[in-house]
Design an enzyme around this catalytic site. Structure first.
Site, PDB file in Angstrom:
ATOM      1  N   THR A  86      35.306  40.241  43.170  1.00 47.54           N
ATOM      2  CA  THR A  86      33.930  40.743  43.251  1.00 47.54           C
ATOM      3  C   THR A  86      33.545  40.768  44.731  1.00 47.54           C
ATOM      4  OG1 THR A  86      33.217  38.452  42.827  1.00 47.54           O
ATOM      5  CG2 THR A  86      33.116  39.989  40.973  1.00 47.54           C
ATOM      6  N   THR A 122      33.151  35.292  40.249  1.00 49.21           N
ATOM      7  CA  THR A 122      31.802  34.925  40.688  1.00 49.21           C
ATOM      8  C   THR A 122      30.940  36.183  40.647  1.00 49.21           C
ATOM      9  OG1 THR A 122      32.779  33.263  42.124  1.00 49.21           O
ATOM     10  CG2 THR A 122      30.494  33.893  42.588  1.00 49.21           C
ATOM     11  N   PHE A 153      35.772  26.960  40.326  1.00 45.93           N
ATOM     12  CA  PHE A 153      35.362  26.245  41.545  1.00 45.93           C
ATOM     13  C   PHE A 153      36.543  25.872  42.430  1.00 45.93           C
ATOM     14  CE2 PHE A 153      32.351  25.454  38.138  1.00 45.93           C
ATOM     15  CZ  PHE A 153      31.159  25.834  38.726  1.00 45.93           C
ATOM     16  N   LYS A 210      27.732  28.598  39.815  1.00 47.11           N
ATOM     17  CA  LYS A 210      28.721  28.949  40.845  1.00 47.11           C
ATOM     18  C   LYS A 210      28.042  29.419  42.135  1.00 47.11           C
ATOM     19  CE  LYS A 210      32.436  30.000  42.945  1.00 47.11           C
ATOM     20  NZ  LYS A 210      33.311  28.965  43.495  1.00 47.11           N
ATOM     21  N   CYS A 266      34.993  34.005  49.705  1.00 41.21           N
ATOM     22  CA  CYS A 266      33.948  33.517  48.793  1.00 41.21           C
ATOM     23  C   CYS A 266      32.609  33.284  49.483  1.00 41.21           C
ATOM     24  CB  CYS A 266      34.418  32.255  48.079  1.00 41.21           C
ATOM     25  SG  CYS A 266      35.747  32.598  46.910  1.00 41.21           S
TER      26      CYS A 266
HETATM   27  N1  LIG Z   1      39.844  32.751  45.941  1.00 38.34           N
HETATM   28  C1  LIG Z   1      39.126  31.672  45.630  1.00 38.34           C
HETATM   29  O1  LIG Z   1      39.271  30.594  46.220  1.00 38.34           O
HETATM   30  C2  LIG Z   1      38.098  31.735  44.523  1.00 38.34           C
HETATM   31  C3  LIG Z   1      37.534  30.547  44.035  1.00 38.34           C
HETATM   32  C4  LIG Z   1      36.571  30.614  43.033  1.00 38.34           C
HETATM   33  C5  LIG Z   1      36.158  31.845  42.559  1.00 38.34           C
HETATM   34  N2  LIG Z   1      36.704  32.982  43.073  1.00 38.34           N
HETATM   35  C6  LIG Z   1      36.237  34.267  42.536  1.00 38.34           C
HETATM   36  O2  LIG Z   1      37.288  34.775  41.748  1.00 38.34           O
HETATM   37  C7  LIG Z   1      37.317  36.198  41.790  1.00 38.34           C
HETATM   38  C8  LIG Z   1      38.694  36.678  42.229  1.00 38.34           C
HETATM   39  O3  LIG Z   1      38.906  36.234  43.550  1.00 38.34           O
HETATM   40  P1  LIG Z   1      40.352  36.252  44.232  1.00 38.34           P
HETATM   41  O4  LIG Z   1      40.211  35.535  45.516  1.00 38.34           O
HETATM   42  O5  LIG Z   1      41.381  35.819  43.257  1.00 38.34           O
HETATM   43  O6  LIG Z   1      40.519  37.837  44.476  1.00 38.34           O
HETATM   44  P2  LIG Z   1      41.861  38.651  44.806  1.00 38.34           P
HETATM   45  O7  LIG Z   1      41.416  39.874  45.510  1.00 38.34           O
HETATM   46  O8  LIG Z   1      42.867  37.738  45.411  1.00 38.34           O
HETATM   47  O9  LIG Z   1      42.438  39.053  43.362  1.00 38.34           O
HETATM   48  C9  LIG Z   1      41.916  40.054  42.545  1.00 38.34           C
HETATM   49  C10 LIG Z   1      43.063  40.637  41.721  1.00 38.34           C
HETATM   50  O10 LIG Z   1      42.536  41.494  40.706  1.00 38.34           O
HETATM   51  C11 LIG Z   1      43.367  42.634  40.598  1.00 38.34           C
HETATM   52  N3  LIG Z   1      42.597  43.702  39.947  1.00 38.34           N
HETATM   53  C12 LIG Z   1      41.639  44.507  40.466  1.00 38.34           C
HETATM   54  N4  LIG Z   1      41.182  45.342  39.514  1.00 38.34           N
HETATM   55  C13 LIG Z   1      41.845  45.053  38.379  1.00 38.34           C
HETATM   56  C14 LIG Z   1      41.782  45.546  37.045  1.00 38.34           C
HETATM   57  N5  LIG Z   1      40.925  46.504  36.696  1.00 38.34           N
HETATM   58  N6  LIG Z   1      42.615  45.022  36.122  1.00 38.34           N
HETATM   59  C15 LIG Z   1      43.493  44.037  36.450  1.00 38.34           C
HETATM   60  N7  LIG Z   1      43.592  43.518  37.698  1.00 38.34           N
HETATM   61  C16 LIG Z   1      42.765  44.022  38.637  1.00 38.34           C
HETATM   62  C17 LIG Z   1      43.757  42.921  42.039  1.00 38.34           C
HETATM   63  O11 LIG Z   1      44.893  43.768  42.103  1.00 38.34           O
HETATM   64  C18 LIG Z   1      44.019  41.499  42.555  1.00 38.34           C
HETATM   65  O12 LIG Z   1      45.350  41.107  42.297  1.00 38.34           O
HETATM   66  C19 LIG Z   1      36.171  36.585  42.727  1.00 38.34           C
HETATM   67  O13 LIG Z   1      35.013  36.820  41.971  1.00 38.34           O
HETATM   68  C20 LIG Z   1      35.986  35.339  43.571  1.00 38.34           C
HETATM   69  O14 LIG Z   1      34.689  35.253  44.105  1.00 38.34           O
HETATM   70  C21 LIG Z   1      37.682  32.953  44.020  1.00 38.34           C
END
Ligand SMILES: NC(=O)c1ccc[n+]([C@@H]2O[C@H](COP(=O)([O-])OP(=O)(O)OC[C@H]3O[C@@H](n4cnc5c(N)ncnc54)[C@H](O)[C@@H]3O)[C@@H](O)[C@H]2O)c1
Length: 439
Positions: A86, A122, A153, A210, A266
């Site tokens: 997101t 998130t 988290f 969150k 994030c």
């Molecule tokens: N990275 C962190 O530490 C963390 C911690 C808590 C929450 N979050 C939240 O988790 C979410 C994901 O974050 P992230 O860091 O893993 O992102 P990221 O960009 O690493 O991963 C997103 C993944 O989703 C895939 N994707 C996109 N569209 C898709 C679809 N339609 N179908 C299937 N796969 C699809 C992308 O190819 C990518 O592999 C966000 O909302 C982020 O705020 C992240």
């Protein structure tokens, strides 16, 4: 249980491997074929300590498989975790919800049996209620296709540990579907049996937990960085101030280290999206302070650039600068909104010749900033440098011998953007050291 995890980035790949570790059969789904191919062969397409072993272990055990097919996902399981990104919208501060929307739009038409979609991304408050209605509308199973919100988290660098043994679990459920709580309790039976607390609540509260947590953490970091600005105006020492504050158990010492500030995928985008959402809801004044939190954070980057100018002369042009660190924090290769890379790029734009080192994030950094030079070692980056800038607090930089580094640079000048190096030892080795918020 059989589960799918849709979106296999930092969050999803970790969740998928950890769910397999908890004993479930897991199918990871992503739209990126290269990512799926790497994961299928047991390789992790990014760096996260311990996760590569866990992925390889469960690919080998057969409990963890990967696909690009939503149809296969719907046939495989009846509980689907949505873990897609997101990011910040290109045209404003709000969250770009196209990926979370796409998961529901693509998966729902295949849901012919009762199913539970569990959002982990998130999202702005109100998203879960909207997606829940859309899911029931699009799924052949109708209202038997349900939604829950289970915010994540985990901290990058500790993602495996945080997923297997979280501080708490939050289940946002529709009060009309209490059976979704039992399903989630079954998924998380192991951590729950180990005593991990769970808060069962409604959709908007779960979404807000969150964003509120991230707003609090960002505010704590910016608070101490605001104190650093005041210390700079008075020759006080923010590290001693912070240490003294930390003994007050109401305040505590974590997230109270002054430095170049927060970044990553994030905190920056989450506080902006939270504020934008509050404005849409008519609650803008409640979160106006997050604008100041963001501004304090970004001013720390300006401060590092200004210190570099002060040390190298107003003209940075032609000055050789070594930047230690590219990832937004140690034990990660994530460069999203990284203060280190942002400062490196800004020094380059001012004409400095910048050589960047990072133990893990060089490939990502090179793709994002091909105009910078990259070095495979901290000493190689520092070769003939007029200035060294320490911006990501990897342990290997703390372990360097200041005398050995002094031998390779042109001039022993150091900015410690993380207040993590032993300034006494560096000064004793002949270095001019400028920390942040300290004399
Ligand atoms: N990275 C962190 O530490 C963390 C911690 C808590 C929450 N979050 C939240 O988790 C979410 C994901 O974050 P992230 O860091 O893993 O992102 P990221 O960009 O690493 O991963 C997103 C993944 O989703 C895939 N994707 C996109 N569209 C898709 C679809 N339609 N179908 C299937 N796969 C699809 C992308 O190819 C990518 O592999 C966000 O909302 C982020 O705020 C992240």
């Amino acid at each position: 249980m059989r589960l799918t995890v849709i979106g296999t980035g930092y969050l999803g790949a970790t969740h998928a491997a950890c769910m397999a570790e908890l004993g479930h059969e897991v199918l990871g789904v992503d739209v990126e074929p290269d990512r799926i191919a790497a994961l299928r062969s047991g390789r992790l397409p990014f760096y996260e300590p311990g996760l590569d072993e866990l992925v390889a272990k469960h690919v080998a055990s057969g409990r963890l498989r990967f696909t690009t097919s939503y149809e296969e996902a719907a046939a495989f399981a009846d509980v689907h975790f949505s873990c897609v990104g997101t990011p910040q919208r290109a045209d404003g501060d709000g969250a770009d919800l196209r990926y979370v929307d796409a998961v529901v739009e693509t998966l729902a038409p295949f849901l012919e049996r009762p199913a539970l979609v569990v959002g982990k991304s998130t999202v702005p408050v109100g998203t879960a209620a909207r997606l829940s209605a859309r899911l029931a509308e699009l799924a052949p199973a109708g209202a038997a296709a349900r939604l829950a919100w289970n915010p994540e988290f985990l901290r990058e660098g500790y993602a495996v540990e945080d997923t297997l043994r979280p501080d708490r679990l939050v289940f946002g459920i529709d009060p009309a579907t209490p059976e979704t709580e039992s399903l989630l309790r079954e998924v998380y039976a192991t951590p729950l049996a180990e005593g991990v607390p769970v808060v069962v609540t409604d959709f908007p509260t779960a979404e807000l937990v969150k964003t509120a947590a991230n707003a609090f953490l960002a505010t704590k970091i910016s608070f101490i960085n605001a104190m650093a600005e005041v210390c700079e105006a008075t020759d006080a020492d923010v590290t001693e101030l912070s240490r003294a504050l930390s003994f007050d158990t109401r305040i505590g010492g974590r997230f109270l280290n002054a430095g170049v500030g927060f970044g990553g995928g994030c905190l920056p985008k989450d506080i902006r999206a939270f504020r934008a959402r509050a404005e849409e809801l008519g609650a803008g004044p409640a979160l106006a302070f997050l604008g100041e939190v963001d501004a304090i954070n970004l001013r720390r980057r300006d401060r590092v650039v200004a210190l570099a100018e002060e040390l190298c002369g107003d003209e940075l042009s032609g000055c050789r600068v070594a930047v230690w660190g590219a990832a937004f924090k140690p034990e990660s290769d994530d460069i999203r909104d990284s203060p280190a890379l942002d400062v490196a790029a800004r020094l380059r734009r001012r004409g400095a010749l910048v050589s960047v080192h990072d133990p893990k994030a060089l490939d990502n950094a090179r793709k994002r900033h091909p105009e910078l030079d990259y070095a495979t070692g901290a000493l190689e980056a520092a070769q003939d440098a007029d200035l060294v800038v320490h911006l990501t607090e990897w342990a290997e930089y703390r372990a360097l011998d200041p005398k050995a580094v002094a031998e390779v640079v042109a001039t022993p000048r150091l900015i410690d953007g993380r207040n993590a190096l032993d300034t006494t030892a560096w000064r004793a080795a002949g270095w001019t050291v400028r920390p942040l918020g300290r004399p």
